[in-house]
Design a protein around this motif. Sequence first.
Motif, PDB file in Angstrom:
ATOM      1  N   LEU A 208      -4.592  17.924 -15.466  1.00  0.00           N
ATOM      2  CA  LEU A 208      -4.326  16.514 -15.181  1.00  0.00           C
ATOM      3  C   LEU A 208      -4.776  15.619 -16.335  1.00  0.00           C
ATOM      4  CD1 LEU A 208      -5.240  16.343 -11.383  1.00  0.00           C
ATOM      5  CD2 LEU A 208      -2.965  16.256 -12.410  1.00  0.00           C
ATOM      6  N   ARG A 209      -5.855  15.976 -16.975  1.00  0.00           N
ATOM      7  CA  ARG A 209      -6.319  15.186 -18.123  1.00  0.00           C
ATOM      8  C   ARG A 209      -5.328  15.285 -19.279  1.00  0.00           C
ATOM      9  NH1 ARG A 209     -10.605  17.702 -18.899  1.00  0.00           N
ATOM     10  NH2 ARG A 209     -10.165  18.899 -20.789  1.00  0.00           N
ATOM     11  N   GLU A 210      -4.794  16.471 -19.532  1.00  0.00           N
ATOM     12  CA  GLU A 210      -3.877  16.687 -20.647  1.00  0.00           C
ATOM     13  C   GLU A 210      -2.549  15.957 -20.457  1.00  0.00           C
ATOM     14  OE1 GLU A 210      -4.346  18.070 -23.480  1.00  0.00           O
ATOM     15  OE2 GLU A 210      -6.270  19.084 -23.207  1.00  0.00           O
ATOM     16  N   VAL A 211      -2.134  15.743 -19.225  1.00  0.00           N
ATOM     17  CA  VAL A 211      -0.858  15.055 -18.983  1.00  0.00           C
ATOM     18  C   VAL A 211      -1.048  13.552 -18.799  1.00  0.00           C
ATOM     19  CG1 VAL A 211       0.183  17.115 -17.980  1.00  0.00           C
ATOM     20  CG2 VAL A 211      -0.925  15.450 -16.465  1.00  0.00           C
TER      21      VAL A 211
ATOM     22  N   LEU B 113       0.828  -1.202   0.000  1.00  0.00           N
ATOM     23  CA  LEU B 113       0.000   0.000   0.000  1.00  0.00           C
ATOM     24  C   LEU B 113       0.862   1.251   0.000  1.00  0.00           C
ATOM     25  CD1 LEU B 113      -3.007  -0.631   2.431  1.00  0.00           C
ATOM     26  CD2 LEU B 113      -3.086  -0.224  -0.030  1.00  0.00           C
ATOM     27  N   LEU B 114       1.932   1.238   0.787  1.00  0.00           N
ATOM     28  CA  LEU B 114       2.840   2.372   0.815  1.00  0.00           C
ATOM     29  C   LEU B 114       3.504   2.553  -0.542  1.00  0.00           C
ATOM     30  CD1 LEU B 114       4.318   4.643   2.242  1.00  0.00           C
ATOM     31  CD2 LEU B 114       5.948   2.955   3.134  1.00  0.00           C
ATOM     32  N   ARG B 115       3.912   1.464  -1.152  1.00  0.00           N
ATOM     33  CA  ARG B 115       4.517   1.536  -2.479  1.00  0.00           C
ATOM     34  C   ARG B 115       3.580   2.232  -3.469  1.00  0.00           C
ATOM     35  NH1 ARG B 115       8.118  -1.917  -4.941  1.00  0.00           N
ATOM     36  NH2 ARG B 115       7.831  -3.488  -3.296  1.00  0.00           N
ATOM     37  N   GLU B 116       2.317   1.791  -3.443  1.00  0.00           N
ATOM     38  CA  GLU B 116       1.342   2.377  -4.364  1.00  0.00           C
ATOM     39  C   GLU B 116       1.175   3.875  -4.123  1.00  0.00           C
ATOM     40  OE1 GLU B 116      -2.240   0.185  -3.909  1.00  0.00           O
ATOM     41  OE2 GLU B 116      -1.403  -1.689  -4.708  1.00  0.00           O
ATOM     42  N   GLU B 117       1.159   4.272  -2.858  1.00  0.00           N
ATOM     43  CA  GLU B 117       0.983   5.683  -2.550  1.00  0.00           C
ATOM     44  C   GLU B 117       2.211   6.502  -2.951  1.00  0.00           C
ATOM     45  OE1 GLU B 117      -2.079   7.402  -0.851  1.00  0.00           O
ATOM     46  OE2 GLU B 117      -2.239   5.858  -2.408  1.00  0.00           O
ATOM     47  N   ILE B 118       3.401   5.954  -2.749  1.00  0.00           N
ATOM     48  CA  ILE B 118       4.616   6.661  -3.176  1.00  0.00           C
ATOM     49  C   ILE B 118       4.586   6.895  -4.685  1.00  0.00           C
ATOM     50  CG2 ILE B 118       7.126   6.475  -3.409  1.00  0.00           C
ATOM     51  CD1 ILE B 118       7.126   4.839  -0.818  1.00  0.00           C
ATOM     52  N   VAL B 119       4.254   5.856  -5.433  1.00  0.00           N
ATOM     53  CA  VAL B 119       4.197   5.982  -6.890  1.00  0.00           C
ATOM     54  C   VAL B 119       3.104   6.960  -7.301  1.00  0.00           C
ATOM     55  CG1 VAL B 119       3.693   4.745  -9.035  1.00  0.00           C
ATOM     56  CG2 VAL B 119       5.177   3.697  -7.302  1.00  0.00           C
ATOM     57  N   ARG B 120       1.957   6.870  -6.637  1.00  0.00           N
ATOM     58  CA  ARG B 120       0.839   7.762  -6.984  1.00  0.00           C
ATOM     59  C   ARG B 120       1.211   9.223  -6.788  1.00  0.00           C
ATOM     60  NH1 ARG B 120      -3.918   9.976  -4.608  1.00  0.00           N
ATOM     61  NH2 ARG B 120      -3.263   9.340  -2.511  1.00  0.00           N
ATOM     62  N   TYR B 121       1.819   9.541  -5.657  1.00  0.00           N
ATOM     63  CA  TYR B 121       2.208  10.930  -5.434  1.00  0.00           C
ATOM     64  C   TYR B 121       3.365  11.337  -6.345  1.00  0.00           C
ATOM     65  CZ  TYR B 121      -0.905  11.368  -1.431  1.00  0.00           C
ATOM     66  OH  TYR B 121      -2.024  11.447  -0.629  1.00  0.00           O
ATOM     67  N   GLY B 122       4.233  10.377  -6.678  1.00  0.00           N
ATOM     68  CA  GLY B 122       5.303  10.682  -7.625  1.00  0.00           C
ATOM     69  C   GLY B 122       4.758  11.056  -8.988  1.00  0.00           C
ATOM     70  N   GLU B 123       3.678  10.406  -9.398  1.00  0.00           N
ATOM     71  CA  GLU B 123       3.090  10.719 -10.696  1.00  0.00           C
ATOM     72  C   GLU B 123       2.442  12.103 -10.715  1.00  0.00           C
ATOM     73  OE1 GLU B 123       0.627   7.295 -11.225  1.00  0.00           O
ATOM     74  OE2 GLU B 123       2.218   6.168 -12.260  1.00  0.00           O
ATOM     75  N   PHE B 124       1.977  12.565  -9.566  1.00  0.00           N
ATOM     76  CA  PHE B 124       1.480  13.944  -9.504  1.00  0.00           C
ATOM     77  C   PHE B 124       2.630  14.936  -9.724  1.00  0.00           C
ATOM     78  CE2 PHE B 124      -2.230  12.213  -7.071  1.00  0.00           C
ATOM     79  CZ  PHE B 124      -3.222  12.758  -7.872  1.00  0.00           C
ATOM     80  N   VAL B 125       3.831  14.564  -9.310  1.00  0.00           N
ATOM     81  CA  VAL B 125       4.994  15.426  -9.550  1.00  0.00           C
ATOM     82  C   VAL B 125       5.413  15.363 -11.019  1.00  0.00           C
ATOM     83  CG1 VAL B 125       7.375  15.911  -8.900  1.00  0.00           C
ATOM     84  CG2 VAL B 125       5.754  15.114  -7.172  1.00  0.00           C
ATOM     85  N   VAL B 126       5.379  14.173 -11.603  1.00  0.00           N
ATOM     86  CA  VAL B 126       5.685  14.032 -13.029  1.00  0.00           C
ATOM     87  C   VAL B 126       4.774  14.927 -13.858  1.00  0.00           C
ATOM     88  CG1 VAL B 126       5.649  12.426 -14.979  1.00  0.00           C
ATOM     89  CG2 VAL B 126       6.618  11.704 -12.792  1.00  0.00           C
TER      90      VAL B 126
END
Length: 443
Positions: free
Chosen positions: A133-136, A94-107
Amino acid sequence: MAARLPAANSCLLASSSSSVNSQRRAAVRISAVAAPSIATGIATVVTAPKIAVQHTAPVSTAVSRATPALASVWREIQGCHDWESLVEPALNPLLREEIVRYGEFVVACYKAFDLEPSSKRYLNCKYGKKRMLREVGMPDAGYDVTKYIYATPDIAIPTQSGASCSRWIGYVAVSSDEESRRLGRRDILVSFRGTVTNTEWIANFMSSLTEARLDPHDPRPDVKVESGFLSLYTSDDSSSKFSSGSCRQQLLAEVSRLINQYKDEELSITLAGHSLGSSLALLCGYDLAELGLNRNGRNQRVPVTVYSFGGPRVGNPGFKERCEELGVKVLRVVNVNDPVTKLPGVIFNEGFRDLAERYELPWSCSCYAHVGVELSVDFFKMQNPVCVHDLDAYLGLLKCPKMVQVVKKDGVDFLTKTMELFDAWKWQDAAMQVGNLMQSLNI
């Protein structure tokens, strides 16, 4: 009763008995198949010494047949117990998923940033808030962007438009009703991109500490931060047609507005950033907590969590200790080969402090110190040296949960630490080279 979390592979987390002064380390081997610019890779998980916290008991590590819903354990995932048993001996799924999810908001910040000098939106976001967010490529992100954030480097280097100016550095967003139900709370997100322009790289390498003094009623002279980061956070460009006020003023106003709007709901404040952006995320998180702005309508403290990707040190030990006192939780995701994470303070840092205390040597609060718990990845045999600092490479490795094998190391050899300390001189030049590469490639 505390919620129960699973560990990787077997949905089971081994318990951790490390104390506040523990120096234990754990290593996780991760194949770099998911990172296209890397041939092979290793990821190492290193937990910083645990901080004393005033919460309920840590998450139980008893066997669970199914992964619990995020809504039931979100406080633990956000670091209320400093990610104890969630990072080692295996990274919690679950932590892994959240780290990746927030990382994608930075991307998303990088994808949306306009670096075309001939564009009318040069140094701004390419898209409007409602469709960004839709455009990216994140139409189902579950967040609504509420405000764009601009920062002004206080350095007299003209842009191609003829004068120094503010530039788009990130955005504030809030989870939708549906996403809030999945998360278990209304999440206020602040996302920052990393260094792109020349003036921002200079801000990265100013490397001088100055008193933060963000609370006018309690300046705390012992709390010091890197002057370039503070300048970028607090400087204002009155000529900007996009922004009004400094980066700090924009952030405090918008986050306060959202807290007030959702004051009767369960809230969290999450700040995520890469490189220079992680420094701004930590400064903002500290600022909100220091001023006491992270309070809801019931005067309860709203959790503040920072997800830092490839971030440098931000302040001195006084800053680190104050963040811990205020309950600002920081999870640092770093590549051990990334020179930016070694700066500033390549010599005078927490490693020097440990050495000085062991041999009763004098040392000064002018040293730098990382804040929070560290999750390290180690990629090597790279086809392109720039990828040591590449956010996509970080996230690519973290997306490979089936390739995880645990390798544990207890303790750190003193001679090894000393050699690493003196070997750190090379990182200043290496970081500048990475910066030049990133600038030339518009990364």
